[in-house]
Design a protein around this motif. Structure first.
Motif, PDB file in Angstrom:
ATOM      1  N   ASP A   1     -71.891 -55.058  62.346  1.00 33.71           N
ATOM      2  CA  ASP A   1     -71.911 -56.266  62.401  1.00 33.71           C
ATOM      3  C   ASP A   1     -73.362 -56.065  61.349  1.00 33.71           C
ATOM      4  O   ASP A   1     -73.680 -56.321  62.050  1.00 33.71           O
ATOM      5  N   ALA A   2     -72.368 -57.085  59.642  1.00 31.70           N
ATOM      6  CA  ALA A   2     -74.195 -56.824  59.536  1.00 31.70           C
ATOM      7  C   ALA A   2     -74.017 -58.474  57.791  1.00 31.70           C
ATOM      8  O   ALA A   2     -73.433 -59.213  57.904  1.00 31.70           O
ATOM      9  N   TRP A   3     -75.895 -57.802  57.465  1.00 31.60           N
ATOM     10  CA  TRP A   3     -75.717 -59.051  56.504  1.00 31.60           C
ATOM     11  C   TRP A   3     -76.082 -58.410  55.575  1.00 31.60           C
ATOM     12  O   TRP A   3     -77.164 -57.233  55.194  1.00 31.60           O
ATOM     13  N   ALA A   4     -76.418 -58.669  54.012  1.00 26.78           N
ATOM     14  CA  ALA A   4     -76.492 -58.347  52.810  1.00 26.78           C
ATOM     15  C   ALA A   4     -77.612 -59.398  52.543  1.00 26.78           C
ATOM     16  O   ALA A   4     -77.571 -61.242  51.876  1.00 26.78           O
ATOM     17  N   THR A   5     -78.797 -58.742  51.749  1.00 22.58           N
ATOM     18  CA  THR A   5     -79.988 -59.807  51.895  1.00 22.58           C
ATOM     19  C   THR A   5     -80.327 -59.555  50.703  1.00 22.58           C
ATOM     20  O   THR A   5     -80.809 -60.757  49.953  1.00 22.58           O
TER      21      THR A   5
ATOM     22  N   LYS B   1     -77.424 -54.619  56.061  1.00 24.74           N
ATOM     23  CA  LYS B   1     -78.180 -54.145  57.264  1.00 24.74           C
ATOM     24  C   LYS B   1     -78.071 -54.976  58.708  1.00 24.74           C
ATOM     25  O   LYS B   1     -76.885 -56.097  58.209  1.00 24.74           O
ATOM     26  N   GLU B   2     -77.482 -54.545  59.539  1.00 31.18           N
ATOM     27  CA  GLU B   2     -77.021 -55.081  61.161  1.00 31.18           C
ATOM     28  C   GLU B   2     -77.778 -56.098  60.806  1.00 31.18           C
ATOM     29  O   GLU B   2     -79.536 -56.460  60.810  1.00 31.18           O
ATOM     30  N   ASP B   3     -76.879 -57.124  62.214  1.00 31.25           N
ATOM     31  CA  ASP B   3     -77.523 -58.578  62.270  1.00 31.25           C
ATOM     32  C   ASP B   3     -78.263 -58.173  63.163  1.00 31.25           C
ATOM     33  O   ASP B   3     -78.986 -58.811  63.123  1.00 31.25           O
ATOM     34  N   THR B   4     -78.628 -57.175  64.443  1.00 31.73           N
ATOM     35  CA  THR B   4     -78.807 -57.096  64.583  1.00 31.73           C
ATOM     36  C   THR B   4     -80.878 -56.586  64.521  1.00 31.73           C
ATOM     37  O   THR B   4     -82.069 -56.945  64.988  1.00 31.73           O
ATOM     38  N   GLU B   5     -81.179 -55.950  63.509  1.00 31.55           N
ATOM     39  CA  GLU B   5     -82.125 -55.646  62.903  1.00 31.55           C
ATOM     40  C   GLU B   5     -83.107 -56.580  62.394  1.00 31.55           C
ATOM     41  O   GLU B   5     -84.097 -56.825  62.204  1.00 31.55           O
ATOM     42  N   LEU B   6     -81.814 -58.223  61.637  1.00 27.40           N
ATOM     43  CA  LEU B   6     -82.452 -58.751  60.798  1.00 27.40           C
ATOM     44  C   LEU B   6     -83.161 -60.050  62.103  1.00 27.40           C
ATOM     45  O   LEU B   6     -83.458 -60.950  61.938  1.00 27.40           O
TER      46      LEU B   6
ATOM     47  N   GLY C   1     -80.136 -60.764  64.443  1.00 24.80           N
ATOM     48  CA  GLY C   1     -79.924 -61.525  64.378  1.00 24.80           C
ATOM     49  C   GLY C   1     -78.872 -61.119  65.919  1.00 24.80           C
ATOM     50  O   GLY C   1     -78.927 -60.224  66.696  1.00 24.80           O
ATOM     51  N   THR C   2     -77.609 -61.427  66.386  1.00 25.57           N
ATOM     52  CA  THR C   2     -77.080 -61.055  67.339  1.00 25.57           C
ATOM     53  C   THR C   2     -75.562 -59.834  66.428  1.00 25.57           C
ATOM     54  O   THR C   2     -75.136 -60.420  65.672  1.00 25.57           O
ATOM     55  N   ASP C   3     -75.199 -59.360  67.769  1.00 28.78           N
ATOM     56  CA  ASP C   3     -73.276 -58.900  67.323  1.00 28.78           C
ATOM     57  C   ASP C   3     -72.487 -59.459  67.963  1.00 28.78           C
ATOM     58  O   ASP C   3     -72.737 -59.800  69.364  1.00 28.78           O
ATOM     59  N   ASP C   4     -71.704 -60.233  66.972  1.00 30.74           N
ATOM     60  CA  ASP C   4     -70.790 -61.384  67.296  1.00 30.74           C
ATOM     61  C   ASP C   4     -69.455 -60.376  67.431  1.00 30.74           C
ATOM     62  O   ASP C   4     -68.215 -61.335  67.330  1.00 30.74           O
ATOM     63  N   LEU C   5     -69.083 -59.001  66.919  1.00 30.98           N
ATOM     64  CA  LEU C   5     -68.242 -58.670  67.032  1.00 30.98           C
ATOM     65  C   LEU C   5     -67.316 -58.696  68.377  1.00 30.98           C
ATOM     66  O   LEU C   5     -68.060 -57.156  68.989  1.00 30.98           O
ATOM     67  N   GLN C   6     -66.181 -58.173  68.778  1.00 28.80           N
ATOM     68  CA  GLN C   6     -65.009 -57.487  70.423  1.00 28.80           C
ATOM     69  C   GLN C   6     -64.647 -57.223  69.086  1.00 28.80           C
ATOM     70  O   GLN C   6     -63.972 -56.971  68.112  1.00 28.80           O
ATOM     71  N   ARG C   7     -64.876 -55.251  69.486  1.00 28.32           N
ATOM     72  CA  ARG C   7     -63.550 -54.895  68.627  1.00 28.32           C
ATOM     73  C   ARG C   7     -62.851 -53.960  69.503  1.00 28.32           C
ATOM     74  O   ARG C   7     -62.723 -54.011  70.947  1.00 28.32           O
ATOM     75  N   SER C   8     -61.866 -53.507  68.875  1.00 30.85           N
ATOM     76  CA  SER C   8     -60.707 -52.791  69.410  1.00 30.85           C
ATOM     77  C   SER C   8     -60.561 -51.225  69.026  1.00 30.85           C
ATOM     78  O   SER C   8     -61.055 -51.369  68.135  1.00 30.85           O
ATOM     79  N   GLU C   9     -60.092 -50.042  70.232  1.00 32.38           N
ATOM     80  CA  GLU C   9     -60.030 -49.045  69.408  1.00 32.38           C
ATOM     81  C   GLU C   9     -58.962 -49.096  68.109  1.00 32.38           C
ATOM     82  O   GLU C   9     -58.019 -49.391  67.994  1.00 32.38           O
TER      83      GLU C   9
ATOM     84  N   ASP D   1     -75.152 -67.316  64.872  1.00 31.94           N
ATOM     85  CA  ASP D   1     -76.119 -66.553  64.751  1.00 31.94           C
ATOM     86  C   ASP D   1     -76.138 -67.070  62.636  1.00 31.94           C
ATOM     87  O   ASP D   1     -75.106 -66.785  62.281  1.00 31.94           O
ATOM     88  N   GLN D   2     -77.330 -66.878  63.154  1.00 27.84           N
ATOM     89  CA  GLN D   2     -77.734 -67.585  61.573  1.00 27.84           C
ATOM     90  C   GLN D   2     -77.081 -65.875  60.199  1.00 27.84           C
ATOM     91  O   GLN D   2     -77.553 -66.249  58.540  1.00 27.84           O
ATOM     92  N   TYR D   3     -76.577 -64.889  60.394  1.00 27.50           N
ATOM     93  CA  TYR D   3     -76.427 -63.772  59.694  1.00 27.50           C
ATOM     94  C   TYR D   3     -74.957 -63.429  59.807  1.00 27.50           C
ATOM     95  O   TYR D   3     -74.311 -62.238  59.409  1.00 27.50           O
ATOM     96  N   ASP D   4     -73.989 -64.241  60.060  1.00 27.39           N
ATOM     97  CA  ASP D   4     -73.291 -64.486  59.939  1.00 27.39           C
ATOM     98  C   ASP D   4     -72.522 -66.006  59.444  1.00 27.39           C
ATOM     99  O   ASP D   4     -73.010 -66.805  59.693  1.00 27.39           O
TER     100      ASP D   4
END
Length: 191
Positions: free
Chosen positions: A86-90, A96-101, A103-111, A131-134
């Motif tokens: 889960d990322a954002w392009a500045t 960058k990952e949302d959490t680096e900026l 923000g939060t990681d808001d994805l529920q991933r499946s295998e 999340d401001q980065y979504d």
């Protein structure tokens, strides 16, 4: 009657239908709405892309925001690790990952799984994560969908190649279907 419709929707796994967008390089993006507040995506990456590249990315923007990477809600998929980011392009640089900026990681991933010449990566998120980065995703809204593929070497995402990127218009709806992959590309990195 309404109970029967709800039961049928629950049995099918979605409340609404499925949207489909075919992209260049044989990439396919599908989405559905498991509830009125969530969207689930499946990104079908063909074996030929898996063999030649190391990552695939998607970005969401509103049409009036231009076609460059800046201020894009990005999903990066790394093939070697089978991970979804889960990322954002500045700007027009590595997202960058949302959490680096902050923000939060808001994805529920499946295998991830393999299916008929594709590796399928899937995730679910709230339409409005807070999340401001979504980007807020709105059912029925038009979006510019950015796509890119590139190398991943020595644990690092490398820049996409010129022919490995582009943009398409989509409408985030349950009945959207577009099998006409275009060769649209970024007109300007300054958009």
């Amino acid at each position: 009657m309404s109970r029967v419709l709800v039961l049928l929707a629950c049995l099918s796994g979605t409340v609404l239908g499925e949207g489909v967008k075919y992209l260049p390089q044989g990439l396919i993006l599908t989405w559905s709405f498991p509830s009125e507040t969530e969207v689930s995506f499946e990104y079908h990456i063909p074996d030929s892309v898996l063999e030649e590249y190391g990552w695939a990315g998607l970005g969401f923007k509103f049409p009036d925001e231009g076609k460059g990477m800046g201020n894009s809600d990005i999903i990066n998929i790394f093939f070697e690790e089978d991970t979804i980011q889960d990322a954002w392009a500045t700007g027009n640089s590595k997202p960058k990952e949302d959490t680096e900026l902050g923000g939060t990681d808001d994805l529920q991933r499946s295998e991830p799984f393999s299916q008929e010449g594709f590796r399928v990566y899937s995730w679910t998120r709230l339409l409005d994560t807070g999340d401001q980065y979504d980007k807020e995703l709105i059912i029925g809204q038009e979006y510019t969908l950015l796509w890119a593929i590139g190398d991943y070497k020595e644990g690092s995402q490398k820049k996409h190649i010129r022919s490995g990127r582009g943009f398409e218009s989509i409408v985030l709806s349950e009945d959207y279907y577009d099998d006409t992959a275009t060769t649209a590309s970024f007109l300007s990195f300054n958009n």
